[in-house]
Motif scaffolding. Structure first.
Motif, PDB file in Angstrom:
ATOM      1  N   ASN A 188      50.533  45.202  29.791  1.00 27.96           N
ATOM      2  CA  ASN A 188      51.700  44.314  29.801  1.00 27.96           C
ATOM      3  C   ASN A 188      51.235  42.936  29.353  1.00 27.96           C
ATOM      4  O   ASN A 188      50.308  42.377  29.957  1.00 27.96           O
ATOM      5  N   VAL A 189      51.860  42.394  28.318  1.00 27.80           N
ATOM      6  CA  VAL A 189      51.337  41.191  27.678  1.00 27.80           C
ATOM      7  C   VAL A 189      52.431  40.138  27.525  1.00 27.80           C
ATOM      8  O   VAL A 189      53.572  40.452  27.183  1.00 27.80           O
ATOM      9  N   VAL A 190      52.047  38.877  27.782  1.00 26.61           N
ATOM     10  CA  VAL A 190      52.894  37.725  27.487  1.00 26.61           C
ATOM     11  C   VAL A 190      52.386  37.133  26.183  1.00 26.61           C
ATOM     12  O   VAL A 190      51.329  36.494  26.148  1.00 26.61           O
ATOM     13  N   ILE A 250      50.852  46.167  39.154  1.00 25.82           N
ATOM     14  CA  ILE A 250      51.468  45.727  37.903  1.00 25.82           C
ATOM     15  C   ILE A 250      50.692  44.487  37.457  1.00 25.82           C
ATOM     16  O   ILE A 250      50.685  43.473  38.158  1.00 25.82           O
ATOM     17  N   ILE A 251      50.077  44.558  36.288  1.00 26.42           N
ATOM     18  CA  ILE A 251      49.266  43.447  35.785  1.00 26.42           C
ATOM     19  C   ILE A 251      49.859  42.951  34.478  1.00 26.42           C
ATOM     20  O   ILE A 251      50.094  43.746  33.557  1.00 26.42           O
ATOM     21  N   PHE A 252      50.111  41.663  34.400  1.00 27.36           N
ATOM     22  CA  PHE A 252      50.543  41.040  33.153  1.00 27.36           C
ATOM     23  C   PHE A 252      49.414  40.165  32.622  1.00 27.36           C
ATOM     24  O   PHE A 252      48.821  39.378  33.371  1.00 27.36           O
ATOM     25  N   LYS A 311      50.217  30.377  35.858  1.00 25.11           N
ATOM     26  CA  LYS A 311      50.716  29.847  37.131  1.00 25.11           C
ATOM     27  C   LYS A 311      52.131  30.334  37.404  1.00 25.11           C
ATOM     28  O   LYS A 311      52.435  30.839  38.497  1.00 25.11           O
ATOM     29  N   GLY A 312      53.022  30.191  36.414  1.00 21.72           N
ATOM     30  CA  GLY A 312      54.412  30.578  36.632  1.00 21.72           C
ATOM     31  C   GLY A 312      54.601  32.071  36.787  1.00 21.72           C
ATOM     32  O   GLY A 312      55.331  32.528  37.675  1.00 21.72           O
ATOM     33  N   VAL A 313      53.935  32.866  35.942  1.00 19.83           N
ATOM     34  CA  VAL A 313      54.083  34.316  36.021  1.00 19.83           C
ATOM     35  C   VAL A 313      53.595  34.823  37.376  1.00 19.83           C
ATOM     36  O   VAL A 313      54.176  35.748  37.964  1.00 19.83           O
ATOM     37  N   SER A 314      52.541  34.195  37.900  1.00 23.02           N
ATOM     38  CA  SER A 314      51.981  34.653  39.178  1.00 23.02           C
ATOM     39  C   SER A 314      52.933  34.446  40.348  1.00 23.02           C
ATOM     40  O   SER A 314      52.733  35.021  41.426  1.00 23.02           O
ATOM     41  N   TRP A 315      53.986  33.640  40.163  1.00 27.45           N
ATOM     42  CA  TRP A 315      54.950  33.450  41.254  1.00 27.45           C
ATOM     43  C   TRP A 315      55.560  34.768  41.699  1.00 27.45           C
ATOM     44  O   TRP A 315      55.954  34.913  42.865  1.00 27.45           O
ATOM     45  N   VAL A 329      48.146  38.649  37.625  1.00 26.02           N
ATOM     46  CA  VAL A 329      48.157  37.987  36.325  1.00 26.02           C
ATOM     47  C   VAL A 329      46.719  37.738  35.889  1.00 26.02           C
ATOM     48  O   VAL A 329      45.901  37.251  36.678  1.00 26.02           O
ATOM     49  N   LYS A 330      46.429  38.072  34.642  1.00 21.08           N
ATOM     50  CA  LYS A 330      45.102  37.845  34.082  1.00 21.08           C
ATOM     51  C   LYS A 330      45.243  37.315  32.664  1.00 21.08           C
ATOM     52  O   LYS A 330      46.287  37.475  32.026  1.00 21.08           O
TER      53      LYS A 330
END
Length: 802
Positions: free
Chosen positions: A342-344, A289-291, A307-311, A327-328
């Motif tokens: 998947n996008v922030v 799963i990659i965001f 940083k936070g999403v990678s938690w 996370v990328k």
């Protein structure tokens, strides 16, 4: 309008690089094979899909279909942002003679594992939707058909007009003359086709929010994105929802359920995640799963989000999945609207507002196809303003523990983790704050410590994923077996992990003492007492130190509000103990089935702490601040500023009694919420040892009337009595509550009449005259106005997985 090349299946690369059209294509006509053969005629605005031959039921193709917005309105209140996702449908192309219908099937109603006749009966018993019918452009010898899908895309298939009306922008209708399908924006991939249309909506009654934003508020234009997606391959195992474990659900109404089993149930929404070695306790996965973090976010925010999403990788690793969550940063050549990513999204609005996590989900199984987060850009600036009010602006951008920018970026990391959690399938857990920051799915306030007698933000926000989050990931993703998942849920419950979500946490009248928004600490009552001390320390230091050089002095009024109301959310949290019950989302046979009232001592301690917030000393604006806060404001209208300050006495003159009145209303709204009054009355009838409604009202009125010695105390007492009268009128549906309040108001009228103060005699006469009292209550309804604390706009975040 963003343009894109038409791409071929061969262009499906990890970075979604786009291939140029073949040399044989004309400038206006392009062809590609992918999910379906597509031919684009840009000059005619046609998008021609080649459908296969229909089956015996006339079905020529079944797909997932979703809409989203490439461009937004820019309004926190209207909740239609860049990246906003509409509904996901199970779309079929149905051949009917010389026409093709686009229909939405209704998979919620089903008869799983039943004979074909029972499945057909379940399907045919419920309505479906025909969204469009068009002529076959070309009938093919093999039974296939070519259709022009552009007319379908040109309609308001996303329901923009209805959504605007629901949000308060009335009368908007699609203007076909000012709308067009952008055929050249089409992208074709093996598993999805991405399409777009420019749509314009007209209204003669657009409303103030649109008027504050649009160049011509009577005409607003959006680019609506459409995704046609191949149905997921077989192999995904749907999982039954468990109310104890904090996930979202996709409802099924299953008439194939055995007799005695529930017909209605939910399937937990989740991504497909498969180990490369299913037998191993720890394994890499076939598809992680990659965001992707929006590359439009400013660099420091982008880094904080990543940083936070990678938690979340910590939780997946703990569940036995190696490198399963990644996370990328979004590459510049990847379209954030492409359903494969998947996008922030980092989104600008005219005022601060809610962020939310969404998903495109297969309605048959609950499988998440795409996660899409929308983060509002102005909240981080509001956070900086709050931190400046707490600790001053001297450390701004200095990187120290009390640097407002450093703290704001720490909160951005929390926000990124929180919203991606929604897109992973997790609901809010508003009980986590009572268990030492057990989940990023809570709403965390800044934890404000005290150092050398001054507020300190060195531990404002937690770092990393929480205990609850690890348990929830293990439950949702750690197994495909409902039986194994039940043992995991049992273990989480036995470990004492708490989970309470929106319906039992939002609102001033909720009675679950574990669950509140923006609260902190294991003991909500003790934390209220502590935060009042922090508030006093912040107010004692509030002054020129909160301002930056050259900043208009009028901004000090805006910076005062969140400090003056620093205790507002802890008030809500403490009030939930009063008349409160501890309960869980229990399931039969697993224990914890019985709720229990909050102990009497804790309830009375909560009342004492709440009454302290109405003390005149706590609600007296320091005299030295009034001249500083009475500064003129000059310049163009700024809605964000205007709605976030206290009402003024006139012009630039700051009215300290308005601040007193607002803070008093915060506490009174919590204490006198109708449902709380009913619970207090009923709990005392069941158990005389628990506080009752009469005890609460008597302590409240005695406390404020006895302290009404100066204008601050008098304003608090006046507001309290008026608010009790409003509660009396609002409680007409509960005659017992109304009777108690009515008796107390009669006694108050007598007591006030015997007092010498003019305000008391006037209010006594009003209480005794029904017409005068009703006129007063009508005039004071929803007054004084409380500036917004939480993000402005519709509370979209607790409906955030679509």
């Amino acid at each position: 309008m963003k343009r894109a090349y038409l791409v071929f299946a061969a262009a499906l690369l990890a970075t979604s690089a786009l291939a140029a059209p073949p040399a044989s294509s004309s400038a206006s006509t392009l062809s590609a094979n992918g999910l379906l053969p597509v031919q684009i005629d840009k000059s005619a605005g046609k998008i021609l899909l080649t459908l296969p031959a229909a089956d015996a039921d006339g079905i020529a193709g079944r797909f997932l279909y979703a809409t989203s917005l490439r461009t937004g309105i820019g309004s926190a209140e209207l909740n239609m942002d860049r990246g906003f996702i509409g509904n996901t449908y199970l779309l079929v192309f149905r051949r009917i003679g010389g026409k093709v219908a686009i229909q939405y099937e209704n998979p919620r109603f089903r008869a799983s594992n039943a004979p074909a006749a029972e499945q057909a009966a379940a399907r045919d018993s419920f309505a479906f939707t025909t969204a469009w019918i068009g002529k076959v452009d070309t009938a093919l010898p093999n039974g296939g058909a070519v259709i022009d899908i552009a007319p379908f895309l040109a309609g308001d298939v996303m329901g923009v007009g209805a959504q605007l009306a629901q949000a308060g922008a009335k009368g908007f209708q699609l203007d076909p003359a000012l709308s067009v399908v952008d055929a050249g924006a089409t992208k074709v991939f093996p598993d999805n086709i991405e399409l777009e249309a420019l749509q314009t909506f007209n209204s003669d009654t657009p409303g103030s929010e649109i008027e504050n934003i649009a160049p011509n508020p009577r005409q607003i234009s959006l680019i609506v994105h459409h995704s046609l997606v191949r149905l997921p391959d077989a192999g995904f195992t749907p999982r039954r929802f468990d109310p104890r474990m904090g996930t979202f659900g996709t409802q099924a109404v299953d008439f194939g359920a055995p007799l005695g089993a529930p017909v209605v149930y939910d399937l937990a929404t989740r991504f497909r995640l498969e180990k490369t070695d299913p037998a191993a306790a720890r394994s890499t996965v076939k598809k992680p799963i990659i965001f992707y973090i929006d590359n439009a976010a400013p660099a420091p925010i982008r880094d904080a989000l990543a940083k936070g999403v990678s938690w979340w990788s910590q939780a997946f690793d703990a569940a036995g999945y190696i490198d399963a969550f990644q996370v990328k940063i979004l590459p510049p050549d990847v379209d954030p609207m492409d359903v494969r990513y998947n996008v922030v999204n980092w989104v600008d609005r005219a005022t601060r507002g809610w962020s939310f996590g969404q998903a495109i989900t297969d309605p048959r199984t609950g499988e998440i196809i795409k996660g899409a987060v929308v983060l509002g850009a102005l909240r981080v600036r509001q956070d900086i303003l709050i931190y400046e009010g707490l600790v001053g602006s001297a450390g701004l951008n200095g990187g120290g523990p009390n640097d407002p920018v450093r703290v704001a970026l720490a909160r951005i990391s929390q926000l990124g983790a929180h919203e991606v959690g929604h897109s992973l399938g997790f609901a809010h857990n508003f009980a986590a704050s009572t268990q030492d920051r057990a989940s990023v799915m809570d709403y965390p306030p800044p934890r404000i410590g005290m150092k050398d007698g001054a507020p300190d933000l060195s531990d404002a926000y937690a770092v990393g994923i929480g205990r609850w989050d690890k348990a929830a990931v293990d439950w949702l993703y750690g197994t495909d077996s409902d039986a194994v998942a039940k043992t995991k849920a049992d273990a989480a419950e036995a470990a004492g992990l708490r989970y309470i979500t929106d319906g039992d946490a939002r609102g001033a009248d909720v009675g679950q003492p574990w669950a509140a928004l923006w609260d902190d600490g294991a003991d909500p009552v003790a934390e209220l007492t502590r935060i009042l001390t922090v508030r006093r320390a912040a107010l004692d230091r509030f002054g020129m130190g909160v301002m930056t050089p050259g900043e208009p002095m009028a901004q000090m009024r805006r910076k005062l509000v969140p400090i003056w109301l620093l205790h507002r959310y802890q008030v809500d949290a403490a009030a939930k103990s009063l008349g409160g019950l501890t309960y869980t989302y229990a399931v039969a046979g697993a224990g914890h089935q019985q709720s229990a009232p909050v102990p009497a001592g804790q309830q009375r301690a909560a009342l004492t702490a709440l009454l302290a917030t109405l003390d005149p000393q706590a609600l007296h604006v320091p005299d030295r601040l009034v001249p500083l806060l009475s500064a003129g404001a000059q310049g163009s209208y700024d809605k964000q500023y205007e709605i976030e300050i206290f009402a003024e006495a006139g012009g630039p003159v700051f009215d300290p009694l308005v601040a007193t009145d607002v803070a008093a209303r915060v506490t009174l709204d919590a204490l006198l919420a109708p449902a709380r009054l009913t619970r207090l009355l009923q709990q005392h009838e069941r158990d005389a040892g628990l506080p009752g409604l009469d005890e609460m009202v008597d302590r409240l009125t005695a406390g404020v009337v006895d302290k009404a010695q100066d204008e601050v105390g008098q304003r608090i007492a006046w507001r309290t009595i008026v608010r009790i009268a409003q509660a009396r009128r609002d409680s007409a549906g509960d005659p017992n509550v109304a009777a108690v309040l009515d008796n107390r108001l009669r006694a108050l009228a007598d007591r006030l009449a015997a007092m010498k103060a003019a305000w008391a005699g006037s209010l006594a006469r009003t209480l005794r005259n029904r017409d005068d009292l009703n006129a007063l209550l009508d005039a004071q309804k929803d007054k004084p106005s409380i500036p917004p604390g939480m993000p402005i706009g519709d509370s979209a975040e607790y409906m955030d997985l679509r």
